[in-house]
Design an enzyme around this catalytic site. Structure first.
Site, PDB file in Angstrom:
ATOM      1  N   HIS A  23      47.518  46.289  36.531  1.00 26.95           N
ATOM      2  CA  HIS A  23      47.954  45.749  38.063  1.00 26.95           C
ATOM      3  C   HIS A  23      46.379  45.412  38.974  1.00 26.95           C
ATOM      4  CE1 HIS A  23      50.510  45.290  41.816  1.00 26.95           C
ATOM      5  NE2 HIS A  23      49.119  45.400  42.359  1.00 26.95           N
ATOM      6  N   GLU A  24      45.544  46.493  38.944  1.00 27.30           N
ATOM      7  CA  GLU A  24      44.449  46.368  39.751  1.00 27.30           C
ATOM      8  C   GLU A  24      43.494  45.209  39.079  1.00 27.30           C
ATOM      9  OE1 GLU A  24      44.346  47.055  42.687  1.00 27.30           O
ATOM     10  OE2 GLU A  24      45.764  48.543  42.821  1.00 27.30           O
ATOM     11  N   HIS A  27      44.399  41.655  39.640  1.00 29.65           N
ATOM     12  CA  HIS A  27      43.781  41.236  40.846  1.00 29.65           C
ATOM     13  C   HIS A  27      42.391  40.839  40.802  1.00 29.65           C
ATOM     14  CE1 HIS A  27      47.491  41.999  43.198  1.00 29.65           C
ATOM     15  NE2 HIS A  27      47.329  43.265  43.225  1.00 29.65           N
TER      16      HIS A  27
END
Length: 227
Positions: A23-24, A27
Protein backbone atom coordinates in the site's frame (compact mmCIF):
# COMPACT_ATOMS: atom_id res chain seq x y z
CA UNK A 1 2.97 -14.88 24.26
CA UNK A 2 -0.10 -15.89 26.35
CA UNK A 3 -3.40 -16.35 24.57
CA UNK A 4 -1.99 -16.42 21.07
CA UNK A 5 0.07 -18.91 19.09
CA UNK A 6 2.91 -18.43 16.66
CA UNK A 7 0.65 -20.00 14.04
CA UNK A 8 -2.02 -17.35 14.58
CA UNK A 9 0.60 -14.60 14.40
CA UNK A 10 2.02 -16.01 11.17
CA UNK A 11 -1.34 -16.15 9.39
CA UNK A 12 -2.44 -12.67 10.48
CA UNK A 13 0.64 -10.49 10.87
CA UNK A 14 2.36 -11.75 7.71
CA UNK A 15 -0.49 -10.80 5.33
CA UNK A 16 -0.98 -7.54 7.26
CA UNK A 17 2.67 -6.53 6.83
CA UNK A 18 2.55 -7.39 3.12
CA UNK A 19 -0.69 -5.45 2.62
CA UNK A 20 0.60 -2.35 4.37
CA UNK A 21 4.01 -2.49 2.66
CA UNK A 22 2.55 -2.71 -0.84
CA UNK A 23 0.00 0.00 0.00
CA UNK A 24 2.67 2.50 1.04
CA UNK A 25 5.10 1.58 -1.75
CA UNK A 26 2.32 2.14 -4.30
CA UNK A 27 1.72 5.68 -3.01
CA UNK A 28 5.42 6.49 -3.36
CA UNK A 29 5.77 4.89 -6.79
CA UNK A 30 2.81 6.73 -8.32
CA UNK A 31 3.99 10.01 -6.78
CA UNK A 32 7.43 9.41 -8.34
CA UNK A 33 5.91 8.71 -11.74
CA UNK A 34 3.84 11.91 -11.48
CA UNK A 35 6.74 14.20 -10.62
CA UNK A 36 7.48 14.00 -6.89
CA UNK A 37 10.63 12.08 -5.96
CA UNK A 38 10.44 12.71 -2.19
CA UNK A 39 9.58 9.11 -1.29
CA UNK A 40 11.93 7.75 -3.95
CA UNK A 41 14.91 9.67 -2.55
CA UNK A 42 14.11 8.44 0.97
CA UNK A 43 14.03 4.80 -0.16
CA UNK A 44 10.33 4.45 0.54
CA UNK A 45 9.44 3.15 -2.93
CA UNK A 46 10.38 -0.32 -1.81
CA UNK A 47 8.81 -3.69 -1.07
CA UNK A 48 11.14 -4.07 1.92
CA UNK A 49 8.72 -3.96 4.88
CA UNK A 50 11.45 -2.64 7.19
CA UNK A 51 11.29 0.66 5.30
CA UNK A 52 7.58 1.03 6.05
CA UNK A 53 6.98 -0.69 9.39
CA UNK A 54 5.89 1.44 12.31
CA UNK A 55 6.70 -0.42 15.54
CA UNK A 56 3.38 0.44 17.15
CA UNK A 57 1.03 0.59 14.17
CA UNK A 58 2.32 -2.43 12.28
CA UNK A 59 3.28 -4.80 15.11
CA UNK A 60 2.10 -3.80 18.59
CA UNK A 61 -1.41 -2.56 17.73
CA UNK A 62 -2.41 -5.61 15.62
CA UNK A 63 -0.94 -7.84 18.36
CA UNK A 64 -3.02 -6.12 21.03
CA UNK A 65 -6.15 -6.50 18.91
CA UNK A 66 -5.42 -10.20 18.41
CA UNK A 67 -4.78 -10.75 22.12
CA UNK A 68 -7.97 -8.92 23.09
CA UNK A 69 -10.01 -10.88 20.52
CA UNK A 70 -11.17 -7.64 18.92
CA UNK A 71 -13.81 -8.02 16.18
CA UNK A 72 -11.44 -6.43 13.66
CA UNK A 73 -7.72 -6.31 12.91
CA UNK A 74 -6.21 -2.94 12.13
CA UNK A 75 -2.74 -1.55 11.61
CA UNK A 76 -0.83 1.12 9.77
CA UNK A 77 2.64 1.91 8.50
CA UNK A 78 4.77 5.03 8.42
CA UNK A 79 3.03 7.31 5.90
CA UNK A 80 4.94 7.78 2.66
CA UNK A 81 5.95 11.45 2.35
CA UNK A 82 4.53 13.16 -0.73
CA UNK A 83 5.09 16.81 -1.66
CA UNK A 84 1.97 17.46 -3.70
CA UNK A 85 3.36 20.76 -4.98
CA UNK A 86 5.98 18.79 -6.91
CA UNK A 87 3.37 16.81 -8.84
CA UNK A 88 2.87 17.66 -12.50
CA UNK A 89 -0.80 18.52 -11.93
CA UNK A 90 -1.12 18.76 -8.13
CA UNK A 91 -4.89 18.68 -7.76
CA UNK A 92 -5.70 15.69 -9.98
CA UNK A 93 -2.38 13.89 -9.44
CA UNK A 94 -3.11 13.95 -5.70
CA UNK A 95 -6.15 11.81 -6.50
CA UNK A 96 -4.07 9.23 -8.40
CA UNK A 97 -1.47 9.07 -5.62
CA UNK A 98 -4.19 8.57 -3.01
CA UNK A 99 -5.98 5.89 -5.07
CA UNK A 100 -2.76 3.93 -5.61
CA UNK A 101 -2.73 2.41 -2.12
CA UNK A 102 -6.33 1.11 -1.96
CA UNK A 103 -6.16 -0.02 -5.61
CA UNK A 104 -3.04 -2.05 -4.80
CA UNK A 105 -4.82 -3.66 -1.85
CA UNK A 106 -7.75 -4.65 -4.07
CA UNK A 107 -5.29 -6.17 -6.57
CA UNK A 108 -3.60 -8.14 -3.76
CA UNK A 109 -7.02 -9.32 -2.56
CA UNK A 110 -7.87 -10.43 -6.10
CA UNK A 111 -4.59 -12.35 -6.33
CA UNK A 112 -5.24 -14.00 -2.96
CA UNK A 113 -8.74 -15.07 -4.03
CA UNK A 114 -7.37 -16.43 -7.31
CA UNK A 115 -4.65 -18.36 -5.50
CA UNK A 116 -7.25 -20.47 -3.66
CA UNK A 117 -7.43 -22.54 -6.84
CA UNK A 118 -3.79 -23.57 -6.40
CA UNK A 119 -4.11 -24.97 -2.88
CA UNK A 120 -4.18 -28.51 -4.25
CA UNK A 121 -0.55 -28.07 -5.29
CA UNK A 122 0.60 -27.40 -1.71
CA UNK A 123 1.79 -30.61 0.00
CA UNK A 124 0.62 -31.91 3.37
CA UNK A 125 -0.19 -29.74 6.35
CA UNK A 126 1.26 -26.70 4.58
CA UNK A 127 -1.97 -26.37 2.61
CA UNK A 128 -3.90 -25.24 5.71
CA UNK A 129 -1.26 -22.61 6.56
CA UNK A 130 -1.32 -21.26 3.01
CA UNK A 131 -5.13 -21.31 2.97
CA UNK A 132 -5.32 -19.31 6.21
CA UNK A 133 -2.79 -16.78 4.91
CA UNK A 134 -4.74 -16.37 1.66
CA UNK A 135 -8.05 -16.01 3.50
CA UNK A 136 -6.63 -13.38 5.84
CA UNK A 137 -4.84 -11.61 2.97
CA UNK A 138 -8.18 -11.33 1.20
CA UNK A 139 -9.90 -9.94 4.30
CA UNK A 140 -7.10 -7.58 5.38
CA UNK A 141 -6.52 -6.08 1.95
CA UNK A 142 -10.20 -5.39 1.36
CA UNK A 143 -10.60 -3.86 4.83
CA UNK A 144 -7.56 -1.63 4.25
CA UNK A 145 -8.89 -0.52 0.88
CA UNK A 146 -12.42 0.18 2.13
CA UNK A 147 -11.32 1.86 5.37
CA UNK A 148 -8.78 4.07 3.62
CA UNK A 149 -11.40 5.20 1.12
CA UNK A 150 -13.54 6.79 3.83
CA UNK A 151 -13.83 10.47 2.80
CA UNK A 152 -12.03 11.76 5.89
CA UNK A 153 -8.63 13.46 5.48
CA UNK A 154 -5.87 12.32 5.85
CA UNK A 155 -7.25 8.96 4.71
CA UNK A 156 -6.88 8.28 0.99
CA UNK A 157 -10.60 8.76 0.43
CA UNK A 158 -10.40 12.20 1.99
CA UNK A 159 -7.63 13.20 -0.38
CA UNK A 160 -9.59 11.82 -3.33
CA UNK A 161 -12.61 13.85 -2.26
CA UNK A 162 -10.53 17.01 -1.86
CA UNK A 163 -9.13 16.52 -5.36
CA UNK A 164 -12.48 15.89 -7.04
CA UNK A 165 -14.92 18.14 -5.18
CA UNK A 166 -15.51 21.76 -6.24
CA UNK A 167 -13.14 24.07 -4.39
CA UNK A 168 -15.98 25.54 -2.34
CA UNK A 169 -16.44 22.06 -0.77
CA UNK A 170 -12.86 20.80 -1.05
CA UNK A 171 -11.35 23.67 0.96
CA UNK A 172 -13.31 23.11 4.20
CA UNK A 173 -12.86 19.33 3.89
CA UNK A 174 -9.10 19.70 3.54
CA UNK A 175 -9.01 21.80 6.71
CA UNK A 176 -10.26 18.78 8.65
CA UNK A 177 -6.98 16.90 8.04
CA UNK A 178 -5.30 17.84 11.37
CA UNK A 179 -8.38 16.50 13.16
CA UNK A 180 -8.90 13.38 11.03
CA UNK A 181 -7.50 10.97 13.60
CA UNK A 182 -9.69 12.44 16.33
CA UNK A 183 -12.74 12.15 14.05
CA UNK A 184 -11.93 8.48 13.42
CA UNK A 185 -11.41 7.74 17.13
CA UNK A 186 -14.71 9.46 17.86
CA UNK A 187 -16.54 7.55 15.14
CA UNK A 188 -14.98 4.16 15.88
CA UNK A 189 -14.81 4.20 19.67
CA UNK A 190 -16.55 7.10 21.41
CA UNK A 191 -19.74 7.29 19.35
CA UNK A 192 -20.52 3.55 19.74
CA UNK A 193 -19.85 3.84 23.50
CA UNK A 194 -22.30 6.73 23.69
CA UNK A 195 -24.80 4.75 21.65
CA UNK A 196 -24.65 1.84 24.09
CA UNK A 197 -25.42 4.21 26.95
CA UNK A 198 -28.40 5.59 25.04
CA UNK A 199 -29.46 2.17 23.75
CA UNK A 200 -28.86 3.34 20.19
CA UNK A 201 -26.72 1.90 17.41
CA UNK A 202 -24.28 4.71 16.63
CA UNK A 203 -21.54 2.45 15.28
CA UNK A 204 -21.86 4.06 11.86
CA UNK A 205 -18.28 3.86 10.55
CA UNK A 206 -17.76 0.21 11.50
CA UNK A 207 -21.14 -0.72 10.01
CA UNK A 208 -20.28 1.00 6.72
CA UNK A 209 -16.82 -0.60 6.56
CA UNK A 210 -18.15 -4.09 7.41
CA UNK A 211 -20.99 -3.86 4.91
CA UNK A 212 -18.87 -2.60 2.01
CA UNK A 213 -16.05 -5.02 2.88
CA UNK A 214 -18.46 -7.95 2.80
CA UNK A 215 -19.82 -6.90 -0.59
CA UNK A 216 -16.34 -6.44 -2.08
CA UNK A 217 -15.14 -9.83 -0.77
CA UNK A 218 -18.21 -11.54 -2.22
CA UNK A 219 -17.60 -9.85 -5.56
CA UNK A 220 -13.94 -10.90 -5.65
CA UNK A 221 -14.81 -14.48 -4.75
CA UNK A 222 -17.45 -14.46 -7.48
CA UNK A 223 -15.17 -13.12 -10.25
CA UNK A 224 -12.41 -15.56 -9.28
CA UNK A 225 -14.77 -18.54 -9.44
CA UNK A 226 -14.75 -19.35 -5.73
CA UNK A 227 -18.53 -19.09 -5.30
Amino acid sequence: MPGISLYTLSVWVLPLVIAITFHEAAHGFVAYRLGDNTAWNLGRVSFNPLRHIDAFGTVILPGILLLSHAPFLFGYAKPVPVNFRNLNHPRIDMVWVALAGPATNILLALLAASAFHGLGLVPGAGAQWVADNLKNALIINVILAVFNMLPIPPLDGGRVAVGLLPRVLAAPLSRLEPYGLLILIGGLLLLPMLGRQLDLNLDVISTIVKTVTGCVIQFLLLVTGNI
